[in-house]
Design a protein around this motif. Structure first.
Motif, PDB file in Angstrom:
ATOM      1  N   GLU A  70       0.836  -1.206   0.000  1.00 57.26           N
ATOM      2  CA  GLU A  70       0.000   0.000   0.000  1.00 57.26           C
ATOM      3  C   GLU A  70       0.869   1.253   0.000  1.00 57.26           C
ATOM      4  O   GLU A  70       0.623   2.202  -0.747  1.00 57.26           O
ATOM      5  CB  GLU A  70      -0.925  -0.009   1.213  1.00 57.26           C
ATOM      6  N   LEU A  71       1.902   1.234   0.830  1.00 54.15           N
ATOM      7  CA  LEU A  71       2.834   2.366   0.863  1.00 54.15           C
ATOM      8  C   LEU A  71       3.587   2.493  -0.452  1.00 54.15           C
ATOM      9  O   LEU A  71       3.795   3.613  -0.958  1.00 54.15           O
ATOM     10  CB  LEU A  71       3.816   2.188   2.016  1.00 54.15           C
ATOM     11  N   TRP A  72       4.013   1.369  -1.025  1.00 51.06           N
ATOM     12  CA  TRP A  72       4.759   1.405  -2.276  1.00 51.06           C
ATOM     13  C   TRP A  72       3.945   2.040  -3.400  1.00 51.06           C
ATOM     14  O   TRP A  72       4.402   2.964  -4.076  1.00 51.06           O
ATOM     15  CB  TRP A  72       5.203   0.001  -2.685  1.00 51.06           C
ATOM     16  N   TRP A  73       2.727   1.561  -3.594  1.00 55.29           N
ATOM     17  CA  TRP A  73       1.923   2.077  -4.713  1.00 55.29           C
ATOM     18  C   TRP A  73       1.560   3.544  -4.485  1.00 55.29           C
ATOM     19  O   TRP A  73       1.529   4.328  -5.434  1.00 55.29           O
ATOM     20  CB  TRP A  73       0.672   1.228  -4.912  1.00 55.29           C
ATOM     21  N   LYS A  74       1.317   3.911  -3.234  1.00 53.01           N
ATOM     22  CA  LYS A  74       1.020   5.317  -2.952  1.00 53.01           C
ATOM     23  C   LYS A  74       2.232   6.192  -3.267  1.00 53.01           C
ATOM     24  O   LYS A  74       2.099   7.259  -3.884  1.00 53.01           O
ATOM     25  CB  LYS A  74       0.616   5.491  -1.484  1.00 53.01           C
ATOM     26  N   THR A  75       3.417   5.740  -2.853  1.00 55.18           N
ATOM     27  CA  THR A  75       4.633   6.534  -3.086  1.00 55.18           C
ATOM     28  C   THR A  75       4.933   6.662  -4.569  1.00 55.18           C
ATOM     29  O   THR A  75       5.271   7.744  -5.063  1.00 55.18           O
ATOM     30  CB  THR A  75       5.830   5.907  -2.354  1.00 55.18           C
ATOM     31  N   LEU A  76       4.807   5.559  -5.301  1.00 55.96           N
ATOM     32  CA  LEU A  76       5.075   5.596  -6.741  1.00 55.96           C
ATOM     33  C   LEU A  76       4.114   6.542  -7.452  1.00 55.96           C
ATOM     34  O   LEU A  76       4.522   7.351  -8.300  1.00 55.96           O
ATOM     35  CB  LEU A  76       4.965   4.185  -7.320  1.00 55.96           C
ATOM     36  N   LYS A  77       2.843   6.471  -7.093  1.00 59.60           N
ATOM     37  CA  LYS A  77       1.850   7.351  -7.730  1.00 59.60           C
ATOM     38  C   LYS A  77       2.076   8.803  -7.333  1.00 59.60           C
ATOM     39  O   LYS A  77       2.002   9.709  -8.192  1.00 59.60           O
ATOM     40  CB  LYS A  77       0.444   6.897  -7.337  1.00 59.60           C
ATOM     41  N   ASP A  78       2.360   9.042  -6.059  1.00 54.57           N
ATOM     42  CA  ASP A  78       2.625  10.414  -5.609  1.00 54.57           C
ATOM     43  C   ASP A  78       3.841  11.007  -6.324  1.00 54.57           C
ATOM     44  O   ASP A  78       3.847  12.179  -6.705  1.00 54.57           O
ATOM     45  CB  ASP A  78       2.863  10.442  -4.100  1.00 54.57           C
ATOM     46  N   TYR A  79       4.885  10.200  -6.486  1.00 57.53           N
ATOM     47  CA  TYR A  79       6.085  10.640  -7.210  1.00 57.53           C
ATOM     48  C   TYR A  79       5.731  11.040  -8.640  1.00 57.53           C
ATOM     49  O   TYR A  79       6.138  12.108  -9.134  1.00 57.53           O
ATOM     50  CB  TYR A  79       7.097   9.499  -7.206  1.00 57.53           C
ATOM     51  N   THR A  80       4.959  10.199  -9.295  1.00 59.43           N
ATOM     52  CA  THR A  80       4.608  10.428 -10.694  1.00 59.43           C
ATOM     53  C   THR A  80       3.769  11.685 -10.859  1.00 59.43           C
ATOM     54  O   THR A  80       3.953  12.451 -11.818  1.00 59.43           O
ATOM     55  CB  THR A  80       3.858   9.205 -11.249  1.00 59.43           C
ATOM     56  N   LEU A  81       2.844  11.923  -9.926  1.00 60.45           N
ATOM     57  CA  LEU A  81       1.986  13.101 -10.000  1.00 60.45           C
ATOM     58  C   LEU A  81       2.711  14.363  -9.530  1.00 60.45           C
ATOM     59  O   LEU A  81       2.499  15.444 -10.075  1.00 60.45           O
ATOM     60  CB  LEU A  81       0.727  12.875  -9.170  1.00 60.45           C
ATOM     61  N   THR A  82       3.593  14.211  -8.532  1.00 61.22           N
ATOM     62  CA  THR A  82       4.337  15.374  -8.027  1.00 61.22           C
ATOM     63  C   THR A  82       5.211  15.987  -9.118  1.00 61.22           C
ATOM     64  O   THR A  82       5.312  17.212  -9.237  1.00 61.22           O
ATOM     65  CB  THR A  82       5.205  14.963  -6.828  1.00 61.22           C
ATOM     66  N   TYR A  83       5.851  15.129  -9.919  1.00 64.76           N
ATOM     67  CA  TYR A  83       6.780  15.618 -10.935  1.00 64.76           C
ATOM     68  C   TYR A  83       6.187  15.590 -12.346  1.00 64.76           C
ATOM     69  O   TYR A  83       6.920  15.650 -13.330  1.00 64.76           O
ATOM     70  CB  TYR A  83       8.077  14.815 -10.876  1.00 64.76           C
ATOM     71  N   LYS A  84       4.865  15.539 -12.426  1.00 63.81           N
ATOM     72  CA  LYS A  84       4.183  15.569 -13.723  1.00 63.81           C
ATOM     73  C   LYS A  84       4.593  16.819 -14.500  1.00 63.81           C
ATOM     74  O   LYS A  84       4.619  17.932 -13.971  1.00 63.81           O
ATOM     75  CB  LYS A  84       2.672  15.557 -13.504  1.00 63.81           C
ATOM     76  N   HIS A  85       4.954  16.619 -15.763  1.00 66.43           N
ATOM     77  CA  HIS A  85       5.327  17.719 -16.663  1.00 66.43           C
ATOM     78  C   HIS A  85       6.545  18.484 -16.156  1.00 66.43           C
ATOM     79  O   HIS A  85       6.687  19.683 -16.406  1.00 66.43           O
ATOM     80  CB  HIS A  85       4.172  18.702 -16.876  1.00 66.43           C
ATOM     81  N   GLN A  86       7.456  17.795 -15.458  1.00 70.13           N
ATOM     82  CA  GLN A  86       8.650  18.452 -14.945  1.00 70.13           C
ATOM     83  C   GLN A  86       9.904  17.701 -15.376  1.00 70.13           C
ATOM     84  O   GLN A  86       9.859  16.514 -15.699  1.00 70.13           O
ATOM     85  CB  GLN A  86       8.606  18.521 -13.412  1.00 70.13           C
ATOM     86  N   THR A  87      11.031  18.419 -15.352  1.00 69.29           N
ATOM     87  CA  THR A  87      12.332  17.781 -15.526  1.00 69.29           C
ATOM     88  C   THR A  87      13.023  17.766 -14.172  1.00 69.29           C
ATOM     89  O   THR A  87      12.988  18.753 -13.433  1.00 69.29           O
ATOM     90  CB  THR A  87      13.201  18.521 -16.565  1.00 69.29           C
ATOM     91  N   ILE A  88      13.643  16.626 -13.837  1.00 67.00           N
ATOM     92  CA  ILE A  88      14.193  16.440 -12.494  1.00 67.00           C
ATOM     93  C   ILE A  88      15.556  15.761 -12.566  1.00 67.00           C
ATOM     94  O   ILE A  88      15.998  15.331 -13.631  1.00 67.00           O
ATOM     95  CB  ILE A  88      13.242  15.625 -11.602  1.00 67.00           C
ATOM     96  N   ASP A  89      16.209  15.642 -11.409  1.00 65.84           N
ATOM     97  CA  ASP A  89      17.501  14.988 -11.282  1.00 65.84           C
ATOM     98  C   ASP A  89      17.379  13.714 -10.452  1.00 65.84           C
ATOM     99  O   ASP A  89      16.378  13.490  -9.763  1.00 65.84           O
ATOM    100  CB  ASP A  89      18.511  15.924 -10.614  1.00 65.84           C
ATOM    101  N   THR A  90      18.432  12.908 -10.476  1.00 63.69           N
ATOM    102  CA  THR A  90      18.466  11.706  -9.648  1.00 63.69           C
ATOM    103  C   THR A  90      18.250  12.050  -8.173  1.00 63.69           C
ATOM    104  O   THR A  90      17.552  11.324  -7.454  1.00 63.69           O
ATOM    105  CB  THR A  90      19.812  10.982  -9.829  1.00 63.69           C
TER     106      THR A  90
END
Length: 544
Positions: free
Chosen positions: A425-445
């Motif tokens: 539950e934590l894994w899928w929430k974190t992965l989805k939050d990451y994807t939505l947080t950085y939507k349409h953005q360029t980021i670094d490692t």
């Protein structure tokens, strides 16, 4: 998108499928690499819009036209760098009514303004050009135009440029950190042919000279290498998933095959919406476009050339048989819409952010359809393609990618993180939050590391450092000594620590292993111990 395939048990399994051309310079960089890979003062502007007007002449393998580049300066800009391959001709460059002077160096064009453009100014130039663009000998493994014909003898043209650079066919700021917020493509092709580009179809116009102009518009940020043309005698059909338009452009004699094969898009979207969030470019729609090369993640116009087969041209890259349950190009290249097209690495040295995550989407789709055990089996199978000879992060500022291990090793790194969380539950929430947080953005490692580290009390930093910046896997050493079993990590990273799960007499336990020897309380016999290899990708050393 570049990956070589294998035959079970006999042929080499080598990962190089994704579309960029991996760097083989081994630290020997040139001035041209720096001009392309670094953000120099001449690049102190943000591209806001590309308006590309182009005529494509298949018989001559020739293109001509212009790109109106709208930009906003971040500093005063007396000289502006725009990238265009040196084999392409610069016809003229204008700023308002002024014709500008320029100098060329390698694949860069340095444009001198009559007066420096002030900081925080929005402006535009018109860049007129023409020429015979570089031809791809084996797209998408090398970049360039593919001048082909369909089975009926009609011109069939595609372009694949990731790694080689979009500047091989149109002028732009060819750096991954800078995505225009919108794009228009007005592409003229011989009458009877169609051009399909990114975004929404805006209409067509007979130019009166034997050519028809096809107009497309993108209203979301888009990578330079994703801006694309696809020219052919296409048939079109469409569908819908929720509020997302699904459009398909295929060769007419493949229409029935496509209608059957592309049914996989809906269950894929259902899975990806659940795990990653809504399709990131709803306003631009989703398209699959049949191409004369294998495939590429061209945003909102995904290139499809898998010949309507399951797997990767009928083969399973994992060697497990699981990869033959689905069409590799549909799933992988569409996965890039979330990772690569929406969440993008600032520097291609960090391309694992795009390719590792997208390779993981293959396992996510497998899990949605056939369960977690099949997904874990698939991920373990992909490890056959990992060399562990070079780091998966490349050198910064010189347009250099890391090792091709970024695909399967990156995916297995994510599986390690999930296993360390030990809470789906934590894994899928974190992965989805990451994807939505950085939507349409360029980021670094560093952004990625911090995000996944924050979600757990376990410090993931040593693991990220070992897997991303070093080539070797951490080695879990186990030995018998004085009727005890001892364990520790051996790794390149100083003070390395990482939890790992093992089975002792069939019961799973967690070892909070460090680089110091610790006693395993549950057994005194090495033969009782087995690492949970499906959930953790590590090396082991059982010392008798």
């Amino acid at each position: 998108m570049k990956r070589s395939f294998f035959t079970l048990g006999l042929l080499l399994f080598a990962f190089s499928m994704q579309a960029q051309v991996l760097s083989d310079k081994e630290g020997k960089y040139t001035e041209a690499d720096t001009l392309r890979g670094s953000l120099r003062p001449e690049r102190s502007y943000d591209a806001r819009k590309y308006h590309l007007t182009l005529k494509v002449e298949p018989e001559k393998k020739y293109i001509s036209g212009s790109n109106v580049i709208t930009f906003r300066t971040s500093e005063e800009l007396p000289v502006m760098q725009v990238d265009l391959y040196e084999n392409m001709k610069v016809d003229s460059i204008t700023h308002g009514s002024d014709k500008l002077n320029y100098e060329r160096k390698h694949n860069a064009v340095f444009i001198e303004f009559e007066e420096a453009i002030a900081a925080n100014t929005t402006d535009s130039i018109s860049f007129f050009y023409s020429g015979h663009p570089r031809v791809a000998e084996n797209a998408p493994w090398d970049g360039g135009f593919v001048w082909s014909q369909d089975e009926d003898g009609n011109p069939w043209i595609g372009v694949a440029v990731q790694g080689a650079g979009a500047s091989l066919w149109y002028p732009n700021k060819d750096h991954q950190s800078d995505e225009p917020e919108e794009a228009e493509l007005h592409i003229s092709v011989p009458n009877g042919l169609m051009n399909v580009s990114n975004g929404r179809f805006e209409g067509k116009r007979d130019m009166g000279d034997g050519f028809t102009q096809w107009r497309w518009k993108v209203v979301n940020p888009i990578n330079n290498y994703n801006i694309m043309i696809n020219i052919g005698n296409y048939a079109h059909f469409s569908d819908k998933y929720k509020d997302l338009d699904l459009d398909y452009y295929v060769l007419p004699y493949n229409l029935e095959k496509a209608k059957k094969q592309f049914k996989e898009v809906k269950p894929m979207m259902e899975c990806f919406y659940e795990k990653f969030g809504e399709y990131p470019f709803v306003e631009d729609g989703f398209k699959l476009v049949e191409t004369p090369y294998l495939g590429m993640e061209h945003q909102s116009a995904v290139a499809y050339g898998n010949k309507y087969m399951k797997g990767y041209l009928g083969k399973d890259l994992s060697g497990t048989g699981i990869g033959l349950k689905w069409d590799y190009i549909i799933i992988h290249e569409s996965g890039h819409e979330w990772y690569g097209n929406s969440v993008t690495a600032n520097d291609i040295a960090d391309m694992w952010i795009q390719e590792g995550f997208t390779s993981y989407t293959e396992a996510v789709y497998t899990e949605c359809r056939w369960g977690k055990e099949k997904a874990l089996e698939y991920l373990k199978g992909l490890r056959k393609g990992i060399d562990n000879e070079n780091p998966i992060i490349g050198d910064y500022g010189v347009n250099a990618e890391g090792s091709g291990d970024m695909y399967p090793k990156g995916a297995n790194l994510l599986n390690n993180i999930r296993s360390i969380y030990d809470d789906d539950e934590l894994w899928w929430k974190t992965l989805k939050d990451y994807t939505l947080t950085y939507k349409h953005q360029t980021i670094d490692t560093e952004d990625t590391e911090a995000f996944f580290n924050k979600a757990t009390e376990t410090d993931l930093s040593p693991m990220f450092d070992q897997y991303l910046r070093h080539s070797a896997l951490p080695v879990l050493q186990l030995k018998e000594e004085d009727d005890n079993v001892l364990y520790r990590w051996k790794a390149d990273v100083e003070n390395f620590k990482m939890p790992v799960d093992v089975f002792v007499d069939g019961k799973e336990i967690r070892l909070n292993a460090t680089d110091k020897w610790q006693k395993l309380e549950q057994t005194d016999d090495l033969e009782d111990i087995r690492v949970n290899e499906k959930e953790f990708y590590i090396a082991t050393d059982f010392q008798e």
